[in-house]
Design a protein around this motif. Sequence first.
Motif, short mmCIF file in Angstrom:
data_model
loop_
_atom_site.label_atom_id
_atom_site.label_comp_id
_atom_site.label_asym_id
_atom_site.label_seq_id
_atom_site.Cartn_x
_atom_site.Cartn_y
_atom_site.Cartn_z
N CYS B 73 -3.15 0.42 4.96
CA CYS B 73 -2.94 -0.75 4.27
C CYS B 73 -2.89 -1.72 5.46
O CYS B 73 -2.61 -1.87 6.67
CB CYS B 73 -1.46 -0.56 4.17
SG CYS B 73 -0.46 -1.72 3.82
N CYS B 76 0.30 -2.79 7.05
CA CYS B 76 1.43 -2.87 8.09
C CYS B 76 0.35 -1.39 8.84
O CYS B 76 0.75 -1.41 9.59
CB CYS B 76 2.71 -1.54 7.52
SG CYS B 76 1.80 -0.52 6.06
N CYS B 90 0.41 1.61 -0.47
CA CYS B 90 0.77 2.15 0.49
C CYS B 90 2.31 2.80 0.56
O CYS B 90 3.05 2.37 0.05
CB CYS B 90 1.31 1.04 1.58
SG CYS B 90 1.28 0.59 3.39
N LYS B 92 4.22 3.07 2.56
CA LYS B 92 5.24 2.43 3.12
C LYS B 92 5.60 0.96 2.62
O LYS B 92 6.83 1.12 1.88
CB LYS B 92 4.87 2.17 4.48
CG LYS B 92 6.02 2.70 5.86
CD LYS B 92 5.69 3.06 6.64
CE LYS B 92 5.63 1.32 8.09
NZ LYS B 92 5.29 1.65 9.13
N CYS B 93 4.78 0.72 2.30
CA CYS B 93 4.84 -1.06 1.86
C CYS B 93 4.76 -1.31 0.02
O CYS B 93 4.94 -2.58 -0.07
CB CYS B 93 4.33 -2.17 2.52
SG CYS B 93 3.10 -1.89 2.82
ZN LIG Z 1 1.90 -0.75 4.44
#
Ligand SMILES: [Zn+2]
Lengths: 248, 114
Positions: B73, B76, B90, B92-93
Amino acid sequence: MPPETDAEESPSFQIRPMSPPPAAQDPKGSLRSLELKASLLDKNDRLAERNRRYFRSRGLLALNLVSSPGAGKTTLLERTLDEFGLQVRCAVLVGDLETDNDARRLHRPHAPVAQITTGEACHLEADMVARGVEAIDLAGVKVLFIENVGNLVCPASFDLGEEVRVVLLSCTEGEDKPLKYPPIFKSAHVVLLTKVDAAAVLGFDVEVASRNIQRIAPQARLIRLSARSGEGMSEWYELIRSLGPKAI
Amino acid sequence: MHEIGIMSSAMDSVLAQARANSASRVHRIVLRIGTLSGVDPDALRFAFDVVAQGTPAEGASLEIETVQARARCPDCDLEFGVASGFIFTCPKCERLCSELRQGRELELARIEIS
Ligand SMILES: [Zn+2]
Ligand SMILES: Nc1nc2c(ncn2[C@@H]2O[C@H](COP(=O)(O)OP(=O)(O)OP(=O)(O)O)[C@@H](O)[C@H]2O)c(=O)[nH]1
Ligand SMILES: [Mg+2]
């Protein structure tokens, strides 16, 4: 080789169980293991790199156009030569299994064209491009279009030394094609959604297709166009200009 | 099907290595193939049987290690693999990512000879 089809048919070959490793039967125990870590496409990759250096040293922008058979590569190039090609000198290498129909369609007094007949191979390779380039007069040429053999699978593995890989998806194909052929779409710098003039009548959902392209290939620049109606063509020419060496 | 061509050039290097090491037989060939290499492992196996015929590699065992695609990603910096499918989001984001860390491998990893 037959062209790639949409059908998810079972392969035409048999999968046989592997014979047990003969290592255990080796009486002398002289078995040696060699770590090689070599690319299977080493030769093609090296020749592609050589092509790339050559193109760059000449200030030439090389584009590799890939699609299923009939997605509109030749038609796009015909119009591109007739419009963009009048301002910027272009050349074309066109790969085909057997015929030289596409080369004849593309022939223009102001644009050198060479045909590469691949015979057995269902894709172009870097050495064919190197030989093809020798067959044309590159004087003054700023943009080299390479029309690959119509096939969405094999060309994905073969770098030709191009600066830009352009994948075409036509509105006569399925909107989900990008999801079915991820390697080629992952490797695309540009995706052209072609024949958009026909989308409505074919019930092809341009929005769904665009979304699928963006999800599988977020790195790629997407242009919707029609070589028939002319829609999107100026955006395509702008893109070529922006990617090319400053002189364009 | 480009697997025949790829396999026959792989076989050229295998046999060259065998000769250079004065081996008379190749027992095992290990390939590493990425899920985004554009190459079909089953077609490679089929091609192997064809191109190995009549060579010191005939009857060798062909092992194909699959390398799963992994992406990174750009926001991040997270590196992640995807169990199925090729849309790299991703975890996470939730950004769509295109930078591949692995998955394009087409590699002759090692051979066993005697
Ligand atoms: Zn990310
Ligand atoms: N409606 C419409 N038809 C198109 C367009 N572009 C191409 N076609 C038609 O699509 C068919 C295939 O076009 P080609 O340009 O030959 O496709 P190609 O990708 O070069 O085909 P191969 O070289 O065989 O892989 C032809 O009948 C074209 O007339 C377009 O923008 N709109
Ligand atoms: Mg064509």
